[in-house]
Motif scaffolding. Structure first.
Motif, short mmCIF file in Angstrom:
data_model
loop_
_atom_site.label_atom_id
_atom_site.label_comp_id
_atom_site.label_asym_id
_atom_site.label_seq_id
_atom_site.Cartn_x
_atom_site.Cartn_y
_atom_site.Cartn_z
N ASP A 169 -51.63 -5.81 5.21
CA ASP A 169 -52.56 -6.73 4.55
C ASP A 169 -51.83 -7.83 3.77
OD1 ASP A 169 -54.88 -5.32 5.39
OD2 ASP A 169 -54.54 -3.84 3.80
N LEU A 170 -50.52 -7.93 3.94
CA LEU A 170 -49.75 -8.91 3.17
C LEU A 170 -50.29 -10.32 3.37
CD1 LEU A 170 -47.35 -9.52 1.30
CD2 LEU A 170 -45.92 -9.73 3.35
N ASP A 171 -50.62 -10.96 2.29
CA ASP A 171 -51.20 -12.30 2.31
C ASP A 171 -50.11 -13.34 2.57
OD1 ASP A 171 -53.02 -14.36 2.07
OD2 ASP A 171 -53.48 -14.00 -0.04
N ASP A 231 -50.81 -16.16 -5.00
CA ASP A 231 -51.00 -14.77 -5.40
C ASP A 231 -50.42 -13.78 -4.40
OD1 ASP A 231 -52.95 -15.25 -3.46
OD2 ASP A 231 -54.42 -13.92 -4.39
N GLY A 232 -49.97 -14.27 -3.23
CA GLY A 232 -49.31 -13.38 -2.28
C GLY A 232 -48.05 -12.75 -2.86
N LEU A 233 -47.38 -13.46 -3.77
CA LEU A 233 -46.18 -12.89 -4.40
C LEU A 233 -46.53 -11.64 -5.19
CD1 LEU A 233 -43.14 -13.15 -5.04
CD2 LEU A 233 -43.78 -14.58 -7.01
N GLN A 234 -47.79 -11.53 -5.63
CA GLN A 234 -48.19 -10.40 -6.46
C GLN A 234 -48.48 -9.13 -5.66
OE1 GLN A 234 -51.15 -12.85 -8.66
NE2 GLN A 234 -50.01 -12.24 -10.49
N SER A 285 -44.17 -18.09 3.60
CA SER A 285 -44.26 -17.04 4.61
C SER A 285 -45.73 -16.80 4.94
CB SER A 285 -43.62 -15.74 4.11
OG SER A 285 -43.87 -14.68 5.02
N LYS A 286 -46.02 -16.55 6.22
CA LYS A 286 -47.39 -16.23 6.62
C LYS A 286 -47.76 -14.81 6.23
CE LYS A 286 -47.22 -17.35 11.00
NZ LYS A 286 -47.64 -17.65 12.39
N GLY A 287 -46.78 -13.98 5.88
CA GLY A 287 -47.07 -12.58 5.60
C GLY A 287 -47.57 -11.91 6.87
N ALA A 288 -48.64 -11.15 6.75
CA ALA A 288 -49.22 -10.47 7.92
C ALA A 288 -50.40 -11.25 8.49
CB ALA A 288 -49.66 -9.07 7.54
N ARG A 289 -50.62 -12.47 8.00
CA ARG A 289 -51.74 -13.27 8.47
C ARG A 289 -51.37 -14.05 9.73
NH1 ARG A 289 -55.36 -13.42 4.06
NH2 ARG A 289 -55.06 -11.38 3.06
N ALA A 290 -52.40 -14.49 10.45
CA ALA A 290 -52.17 -15.22 11.70
C ALA A 290 -51.89 -16.69 11.46
CB ALA A 290 -53.38 -15.07 12.62
N TYR A 291 -52.22 -17.19 10.27
CA TYR A 291 -52.02 -18.60 9.99
C TYR A 291 -51.70 -18.79 8.51
CZ TYR A 291 -56.99 -17.68 9.19
OH TYR A 291 -58.18 -17.11 8.81
N GLN A 292 -51.20 -19.98 8.19
CA GLN A 292 -50.72 -20.29 6.85
C GLN A 292 -51.73 -21.16 6.11
OE1 GLN A 292 -49.20 -19.95 3.81
NE2 GLN A 292 -47.28 -19.68 4.95
N GLU A 293 -52.23 -20.67 4.97
CA GLU A 293 -53.16 -21.45 4.16
C GLU A 293 -52.55 -21.89 2.83
OE1 GLU A 293 -57.67 -20.42 5.04
OE2 GLU A 293 -56.64 -18.64 4.30
N ASP A 294 -51.29 -21.58 2.59
CA ASP A 294 -50.60 -22.04 1.39
C ASP A 294 -49.90 -23.37 1.68
OD1 ASP A 294 -51.36 -19.67 0.25
OD2 ASP A 294 -49.33 -18.88 -0.02
N ALA A 295 -49.69 -24.13 0.63
CA ALA A 295 -48.88 -25.34 0.72
C ALA A 295 -48.13 -25.50 -0.59
CB ALA A 295 -49.74 -26.57 0.99
N VAL A 296 -46.88 -25.95 -0.51
CA VAL A 296 -46.06 -26.12 -1.71
C VAL A 296 -45.10 -27.27 -1.51
CG1 VAL A 296 -44.36 -24.40 -0.91
CG2 VAL A 296 -44.50 -24.95 -3.36
N ARG A 300 -37.88 -8.42 -0.15
CA ARG A 300 -38.58 -7.28 -0.74
C ARG A 300 -40.03 -7.23 -0.26
NH1 ARG A 300 -38.05 -4.17 -5.49
NH2 ARG A 300 -35.82 -4.58 -5.30
N LEU A 301 -40.67 -8.38 -0.12
CA LEU A 301 -42.03 -8.43 0.40
C LEU A 301 -42.08 -7.91 1.84
CD1 LEU A 301 -43.12 -11.85 -1.08
CD2 LEU A 301 -44.33 -9.70 -1.47
N ASN A 302 -41.13 -8.32 2.65
CA ASN A 302 -41.09 -7.86 4.04
C ASN A 302 -40.86 -6.36 4.12
OD1 ASN A 302 -41.53 -10.43 5.11
ND2 ASN A 302 -39.34 -10.90 5.20
#
Length: 281
Positions: free
Chosen positions: A247-249, A207-210, A14-25, A239-241
């Motif tokens: 500021d959600l990462d 760490d966004g899950l935290q 999930s991008k969270g509240a960010r404009a772009y995605q910097e995670d990869a899995v 739950r995160l949403n």
């Protein structure tokens, strides 16, 4: 011969509240395989740098581990060194990319990679991306946190800071180790594996899950421990949403449930993570 677990695995982004995605899995827990692999990276360096860094790290580490796992017995004997070699190869790739593209100087990524061989869990991590174990109703973080957070928490316990000061400290999320093409200050890669048990649940996460507390994560896992991993992933994202945090990462994670060991020829309830990756936002 050790028992072989069946895996139920799923991943989410999930991008969270960010404009772009910097995670990869990426992960693979294919039916019938004696080795399961999950790799996650949280990039840094801004748009067009952090996302590239995380993809470089995940691609390099995952491809190397998948290649090495072809010979299970050889992989079992050298898995710790394989994890270290894969991480250093990814670090070298980052250096080469920056050399070719100087505008990406400062790019980097955290890493957490796991390899499960039968009942044994091995991992390597650099940075603050957590590896959680949920066992018997209790959640614990297995890997080291390479950020300032542990030191700030120690200062709080020592009475040098109060709880609010520690929680909101401006250096709390400052990393003390990361892959960025230079010498890596700290690496967590235990020689001895953790022996897993049927019913264990692993979360390889950024760490966004935290943004959820350990208590909140535990509540979700306890309430849905009998659900499939894909449903648990949806519950965590939901739950995160619900936080509605501006500021959600970025958030990414792989969930791996360990079912009862299978007998030779048995039809287990294993599932491959491929085709089960959820993208939100």
């Amino acid at each position: 011969m050790p028992a072989t677990f069946d895996f139920d695995a799923a991943s989410a982004l999930s991008k969270g509240a960010r404009a772009y995605q910097e995670d990869a899995v990426i992960a693979d827990f294919s039916r019938g395989s004696d080795v399961g692999v999950a790799v996650l990276a949280d990039g840094m360096g801004g748009h067009a740098a952090g996302d590239i860094a995380s993809k470089i790290v995940v691609t390099e580490v995952f491809s190397e581990l998948m290649f090495q796992r072809g010979d299970v017995e050889a992989f079992r004997k050298t898995v710790t060194q394989n994890l270290l070699d894969a991480a250093m190869a990814a670090n070298t790739c980052l250096r080469q990319h920056v050399d070719m593209h100087p505008e990406t100087h400062g790019m980097g990524a955290t890493l957490v990679a796991t390899a499960i061989i039968n009942q044994n869990l091995y991992w390597i991590s650099v940075g603050d991306s957590p590896l959680f174990l949920f066992r018997d109703g209790s959640l614990s973080q297995l890997n080291e946190d390479h950020s300032m957070a542990p030191q700030i928490d120690f200062m709080m316990k020592s009475g040098l800071l109060n709880a609010e000061e520690a929680r909101n400290h401006p250096d709390r999320n400052t990393l003390t180790s990361v892959l960025f093409g230079e010498e890596v200050p700290r690496i967590d890669c235990p020689e001895e594996p953790l022996e897993l048990r049927p019913g264990d649940l692993l979360i390889v996460a950024s760490d966004g899950l935290q943004f959820l507390s350990n208590t909140q994560i535990s509540e979700i896992l306890s309430a849905h421990c009998d659900a499939q991993s894909a449903e648990i992933a949806d519950r965590l994202l939901g739950r995160l949403n619900d936080l509605q945090d501006p500021d959600l990462d970025n958030v990414s994670f792989s969930i791996v449930k360990l079912n009862t060991p299978r007998s030779t020829g048995a039809n287990g309830c294993a599932a491959t993570v491929e085709g089960m990756i959820r993208h939100v936002g």
